[in-house]
Design an enzyme around this catalytic site. Structure first.
Site, PDB file in Angstrom:
ATOM      1  N   SER A  43       0.845  -1.202   0.000  1.00 24.94           N
ATOM      2  CA  SER A  43       0.000   0.000   0.000  1.00 24.94           C
ATOM      3  C   SER A  43       0.878   1.249   0.000  1.00 24.94           C
ATOM      4  CB  SER A  43      -0.927   0.003   1.224  1.00 24.94           C
ATOM      5  OG  SER A  43      -0.202  -0.224   2.411  1.00 24.94           O
ATOM      6  N   GLU A 179      -9.600  -9.453   2.996  1.00 27.32           N
ATOM      7  CA  GLU A 179      -9.887  -8.042   2.708  1.00 27.32           C
ATOM      8  C   GLU A 179     -11.218  -7.891   1.975  1.00 27.32           C
ATOM      9  OE1 GLU A 179      -6.658  -5.762   1.093  1.00 27.32           O
ATOM     10  OE2 GLU A 179      -7.967  -4.054   0.653  1.00 27.32           O
TER      11      GLU A 179
HETATM   12  O1  KIV Z   1      -0.547  -3.388   1.432  1.00 23.62           O
HETATM   13  C1  KIV Z   1      -1.184  -3.369   2.485  1.00 23.62           C
HETATM   14  O2  KIV Z   1      -1.104  -2.434   3.289  1.00 23.62           O
HETATM   15  C2  KIV Z   1      -2.061  -4.502   2.754  1.00 23.62           C
HETATM   16  C3  KIV Z   1      -3.037  -4.377   3.874  1.00 23.62           C
HETATM   17  C4  KIV Z   1      -4.080  -3.395   3.529  1.00 23.62           C
HETATM   18  C5  KIV Z   1      -3.590  -5.678   4.268  1.00 23.62           C
HETATM   19  O3  KIV Z   1      -1.995  -5.475   2.077  1.00 23.62           O
END
Ligand code: KIV
Length: 262
Positions: A43, A179
Protein backbone atom coordinates in the site's frame (compact mmCIF):
# COMPACT_ATOMS: atom_id res chain seq x y z
CA UNK A 1 6.43 -11.27 18.87
CA UNK A 2 6.77 -14.59 17.10
CA UNK A 3 4.78 -16.64 14.63
CA UNK A 4 4.12 -19.20 17.41
CA UNK A 5 2.68 -16.47 19.63
CA UNK A 6 0.31 -15.44 16.84
CA UNK A 7 -0.95 -19.02 16.53
CA UNK A 8 -1.26 -19.22 20.32
CA UNK A 9 -3.43 -16.06 20.33
CA UNK A 10 -5.84 -17.81 17.95
CA UNK A 11 -6.06 -20.83 20.25
CA UNK A 12 -6.73 -18.52 23.21
CA UNK A 13 -9.28 -16.55 21.17
CA UNK A 14 -7.37 -13.32 21.80
CA UNK A 15 -7.52 -10.63 19.11
CA UNK A 16 -4.44 -9.26 17.37
CA UNK A 17 -4.01 -5.66 16.20
CA UNK A 18 -1.80 -5.22 13.14
CA UNK A 19 -1.00 -1.96 11.37
CA UNK A 20 1.13 -0.94 8.42
CA UNK A 21 4.24 1.22 8.66
CA UNK A 22 6.73 2.29 6.04
CA UNK A 23 9.40 4.34 7.81
CA UNK A 24 11.42 4.50 11.01
CA UNK A 25 9.52 7.40 12.59
CA UNK A 26 6.12 5.73 12.44
CA UNK A 27 7.51 2.23 13.11
CA UNK A 28 8.84 3.53 16.44
CA UNK A 29 5.50 5.14 17.30
CA UNK A 30 3.62 1.94 16.40
CA UNK A 31 5.95 -0.13 18.57
CA UNK A 32 5.68 2.36 21.44
CA UNK A 33 1.89 2.04 21.20
CA UNK A 34 2.29 -1.66 21.98
CA UNK A 35 1.32 -2.95 18.54
CA UNK A 36 3.39 -6.07 18.05
CA UNK A 37 2.89 -6.92 14.40
CA UNK A 38 3.77 -4.41 11.66
CA UNK A 39 2.99 -4.95 8.00
CA UNK A 40 5.22 -3.18 5.50
CA UNK A 41 2.41 -3.16 2.97
CA UNK A 42 2.76 -2.53 -0.72
CA UNK A 43 0.00 0.00 0.00
CA UNK A 44 3.08 2.24 0.24
CA UNK A 45 2.71 2.59 -3.53
CA UNK A 46 -0.50 4.53 -2.92
CA UNK A 47 -0.01 6.28 0.43
CA UNK A 48 3.74 7.03 0.22
CA UNK A 49 4.45 7.13 -3.51
CA UNK A 50 1.13 8.66 -4.57
CA UNK A 51 0.38 6.07 -7.27
CA UNK A 52 -3.21 5.02 -8.14
CA UNK A 53 -2.57 1.38 -7.14
CA UNK A 54 0.11 -0.99 -5.81
CA UNK A 55 1.23 -2.45 -9.14
CA UNK A 56 4.30 -0.28 -9.65
CA UNK A 57 5.89 -1.14 -6.29
CA UNK A 58 9.21 -2.92 -6.79
CA UNK A 59 11.35 -5.30 -4.77
CA UNK A 60 13.82 -2.45 -4.24
CA UNK A 61 11.03 -0.31 -2.76
CA UNK A 62 9.98 -3.13 -0.41
CA UNK A 63 13.57 -3.87 0.65
CA UNK A 64 14.21 -0.20 1.45
CA UNK A 65 11.03 0.27 3.52
CA UNK A 66 11.37 -3.13 5.22
CA UNK A 67 14.86 -2.22 6.41
CA UNK A 68 13.69 1.15 7.76
CA UNK A 69 10.85 -0.44 9.71
CA UNK A 70 12.68 -3.54 10.94
CA UNK A 71 15.65 -1.52 12.24
CA UNK A 72 13.36 0.94 14.04
CA UNK A 73 11.02 -1.61 15.61
CA UNK A 74 13.21 -4.54 16.68
CA UNK A 75 10.63 -6.00 19.09
CA UNK A 76 7.77 -6.12 16.58
CA UNK A 77 7.16 -8.93 14.13
CA UNK A 78 7.65 -7.30 10.74
CA UNK A 79 5.80 -8.81 7.78
CA UNK A 80 6.68 -7.56 4.30
CA UNK A 81 4.47 -7.60 1.28
CA UNK A 82 5.80 -9.36 -1.79
CA UNK A 83 5.24 -6.81 -4.56
CA UNK A 84 3.52 -7.48 -7.88
CA UNK A 85 5.59 -9.79 -10.12
CA UNK A 86 7.97 -10.84 -7.36
CA UNK A 87 6.20 -14.23 -6.97
CA UNK A 88 3.57 -14.58 -9.71
CA UNK A 89 5.83 -16.17 -12.33
CA UNK A 90 7.38 -19.04 -10.37
CA UNK A 91 7.97 -20.60 -6.97
CA UNK A 92 11.67 -20.01 -7.55
CA UNK A 93 11.10 -16.24 -7.88
CA UNK A 94 8.95 -16.37 -4.76
CA UNK A 95 11.61 -18.10 -2.66
CA UNK A 96 14.43 -15.86 -3.89
CA UNK A 97 12.52 -12.62 -3.34
CA UNK A 98 11.07 -13.68 0.02
CA UNK A 99 14.61 -14.53 1.13
CA UNK A 100 15.74 -11.02 0.24
CA UNK A 101 12.93 -9.51 2.32
CA UNK A 102 13.95 -11.65 5.31
CA UNK A 103 17.57 -10.52 4.84
CA UNK A 104 16.31 -6.91 4.96
CA UNK A 105 14.76 -7.58 8.38
CA UNK A 106 11.27 -9.03 7.80
CA UNK A 107 10.28 -12.08 9.84
CA UNK A 108 7.62 -13.14 7.35
CA UNK A 109 6.25 -12.26 3.92
CA UNK A 110 2.73 -11.78 2.58
CA UNK A 111 1.47 -12.65 -0.87
CA UNK A 112 -1.91 -12.39 -2.55
CA UNK A 113 -3.90 -15.24 -4.07
CA UNK A 114 -5.56 -18.55 -3.30
CA UNK A 115 -5.08 -22.16 -4.41
CA UNK A 116 -3.14 -21.03 -7.48
CA UNK A 117 -0.44 -19.66 -5.14
CA UNK A 118 -0.32 -22.73 -2.89
CA UNK A 119 2.85 -24.07 -4.55
CA UNK A 120 4.62 -20.72 -3.88
CA UNK A 121 3.52 -20.79 -0.25
CA UNK A 122 4.63 -24.40 0.15
CA UNK A 123 8.00 -23.74 -1.47
CA UNK A 124 8.67 -20.88 0.95
CA UNK A 125 7.31 -22.43 4.15
CA UNK A 126 9.10 -25.72 3.54
CA UNK A 127 12.36 -23.72 3.44
CA UNK A 128 11.57 -21.97 6.73
CA UNK A 129 10.15 -18.72 5.36
CA UNK A 130 6.94 -17.82 7.23
CA UNK A 131 4.11 -16.77 4.91
CA UNK A 132 0.88 -14.87 5.37
CA UNK A 133 -1.77 -15.21 2.66
CA UNK A 134 -4.17 -12.53 1.41
CA UNK A 135 -7.62 -13.27 -0.04
CA UNK A 136 -10.76 -11.38 -0.99
CA UNK A 137 -10.11 -7.95 -2.44
CA UNK A 138 -6.51 -8.46 -3.52
CA UNK A 139 -5.18 -5.06 -4.70
CA UNK A 140 -2.59 -6.53 -7.07
CA UNK A 141 -5.53 -7.97 -9.08
CA UNK A 142 -7.41 -4.67 -9.16
CA UNK A 143 -7.81 -4.73 -12.95
CA UNK A 144 -9.01 -8.34 -13.04
CA UNK A 145 -11.48 -7.62 -10.22
CA UNK A 146 -12.82 -4.53 -12.01
CA UNK A 147 -11.92 -2.14 -9.18
CA UNK A 148 -11.80 -2.08 -5.39
CA UNK A 149 -14.99 -4.07 -4.75
CA UNK A 150 -16.30 -6.30 -1.98
CA UNK A 151 -15.59 -9.94 -2.87
CA UNK A 152 -17.37 -13.19 -2.00
CA UNK A 153 -20.95 -11.89 -2.01
CA UNK A 154 -22.23 -14.58 -4.40
CA UNK A 155 -22.43 -18.17 -3.11
CA UNK A 156 -20.01 -19.58 -5.69
CA UNK A 157 -17.44 -16.83 -4.95
CA UNK A 158 -17.83 -17.44 -1.22
CA UNK A 159 -17.23 -21.18 -1.49
CA UNK A 160 -14.21 -20.57 -3.75
CA UNK A 161 -12.76 -18.20 -1.13
CA UNK A 162 -13.25 -20.83 1.57
CA UNK A 163 -11.48 -23.42 -0.59
CA UNK A 164 -8.68 -20.92 -1.30
CA UNK A 165 -8.28 -20.23 2.41
CA UNK A 166 -7.99 -23.96 3.14
CA UNK A 167 -5.42 -24.36 0.32
CA UNK A 168 -3.27 -21.54 1.73
CA UNK A 169 -3.48 -23.05 5.22
CA UNK A 170 -2.58 -26.51 3.89
CA UNK A 171 0.44 -25.02 2.11
CA UNK A 172 1.81 -23.92 5.48
CA UNK A 173 0.85 -20.24 5.88
CA UNK A 174 0.61 -19.04 9.50
CA UNK A 175 -2.01 -16.34 8.89
CA UNK A 176 -4.34 -15.01 6.23
CA UNK A 177 -5.48 -11.46 5.49
CA UNK A 178 -9.14 -11.31 4.48
CA UNK A 179 -9.89 -8.04 2.71
CA UNK A 180 -13.31 -6.60 1.86
CA UNK A 181 -15.49 -9.68 2.21
CA UNK A 182 -18.84 -10.07 4.02
CA UNK A 183 -18.53 -10.50 7.79
CA UNK A 184 -20.43 -13.82 7.76
CA UNK A 185 -18.06 -15.31 5.21
CA UNK A 186 -15.03 -14.10 7.20
CA UNK A 187 -16.54 -15.77 10.28
CA UNK A 188 -17.00 -19.05 8.42
CA UNK A 189 -13.40 -18.96 7.13
CA UNK A 190 -12.07 -18.03 10.58
CA UNK A 191 -13.90 -20.97 12.16
CA UNK A 192 -12.72 -23.36 9.44
CA UNK A 193 -9.00 -22.54 9.86
CA UNK A 194 -6.52 -23.18 12.64
CA UNK A 195 -4.32 -20.31 11.39
CA UNK A 196 -5.12 -16.66 12.19
CA UNK A 197 -7.36 -14.59 9.97
CA UNK A 198 -6.55 -10.89 9.94
CA UNK A 199 -9.42 -8.81 8.62
CA UNK A 200 -9.55 -5.51 6.80
CA UNK A 201 -13.12 -4.78 5.82
CA UNK A 202 -14.05 -8.33 6.81
CA UNK A 203 -16.10 -7.68 9.95
CA UNK A 204 -15.51 -8.39 13.63
CA UNK A 205 -15.14 -12.18 13.65
CA UNK A 206 -11.57 -12.42 12.34
CA UNK A 207 -8.76 -13.33 14.75
CA UNK A 208 -7.17 -9.92 14.24
CA UNK A 209 -7.52 -6.69 12.32
CA UNK A 210 -5.17 -4.68 10.13
CA UNK A 211 -5.47 -1.10 8.92
CA UNK A 212 -3.30 1.15 6.80
CA UNK A 213 -1.60 3.48 9.28
CA UNK A 214 -2.26 6.69 7.33
CA UNK A 215 -5.96 5.79 7.06
CA UNK A 216 -6.42 5.28 10.78
CA UNK A 217 -4.47 8.45 11.61
CA UNK A 218 -6.55 10.52 9.19
CA UNK A 219 -3.53 11.44 7.06
CA UNK A 220 -4.67 9.92 3.77
CA UNK A 221 -8.05 11.12 2.55
CA UNK A 222 -7.90 10.65 -1.23
CA UNK A 223 -10.06 7.56 -0.84
CA UNK A 224 -11.39 6.34 2.51
CA UNK A 225 -13.11 2.94 2.29
CA UNK A 226 -16.18 2.22 4.45
CA UNK A 227 -14.18 -0.19 6.62
CA UNK A 228 -11.70 2.43 7.83
CA UNK A 229 -12.12 3.87 11.31
CA UNK A 230 -10.32 7.19 11.61
CA UNK A 231 -8.79 7.44 15.10
CA UNK A 232 -7.08 10.84 14.60
CA UNK A 233 -7.20 13.75 12.19
CA UNK A 234 -3.53 14.37 11.51
CA UNK A 235 -4.05 15.86 8.06
CA UNK A 236 -6.29 18.58 9.55
CA UNK A 237 -3.72 19.19 12.33
CA UNK A 238 -0.88 19.38 9.78
CA UNK A 239 -2.79 21.84 7.59
CA UNK A 240 -3.54 24.06 10.56
CA UNK A 241 0.06 23.95 11.79
CA UNK A 242 1.47 24.75 8.35
CA UNK A 243 -0.84 27.70 7.72
CA UNK A 244 -0.04 29.13 11.17
CA UNK A 245 3.69 28.76 10.42
CA UNK A 246 3.25 30.50 7.03
CA UNK A 247 1.31 33.34 8.65
CA UNK A 248 3.93 33.77 11.41
CA UNK A 249 6.78 33.95 8.88
CA UNK A 250 4.92 36.37 6.64
CA UNK A 251 4.02 38.63 9.60
CA UNK A 252 7.53 38.53 11.07
CA UNK A 253 6.34 36.70 14.22
CA UNK A 254 8.64 33.70 13.66
CA UNK A 255 11.39 33.40 14.70
CA UNK A 256 10.95 35.36 17.92
CA UNK A 257 13.66 36.17 20.42
CA UNK A 258 13.28 32.77 22.11
CA UNK A 259 13.98 30.94 18.84
CA UNK A 260 17.08 33.06 18.11
CA UNK A 261 20.75 32.62 19.16
CA UNK A 262 22.55 35.45 20.96
O1 KIV B 1 -0.55 -3.39 1.43
C1 KIV B 1 -1.18 -3.37 2.48
O2 KIV B 1 -1.10 -2.43 3.29
C2 KIV B 1 -2.06 -4.50 2.75
C3 KIV B 1 -3.04 -4.38 3.87
C4 KIV B 1 -4.08 -3.40 3.53
C5 KIV B 1 -3.59 -5.68 4.27
O3 KIV B 1 -2.00 -5.48 2.08
Amino acid sequence: MTILEILQLKRERKKLAVVTAYDALFARIVEQAGIRVILVGDSLGVVVQGKPNTLSVTMDDMLYHTKLVADAAPRALVISDMPFMSYQVSAEDAVRNAGRLLQAGAAAVKLEGGAVMADRVKAMTSLGIPVMGHLGMTPQSVYALGGYKVQGKADDQASRLLQDAKAIEAAGAFALVLEAIPADLAKKITQALSISTIGIGAGPHCDGQVLVLYDLLGLFDTFVPKFVKTYAHLKTDALQALSRYKEDVEQGKFPSDSESYH
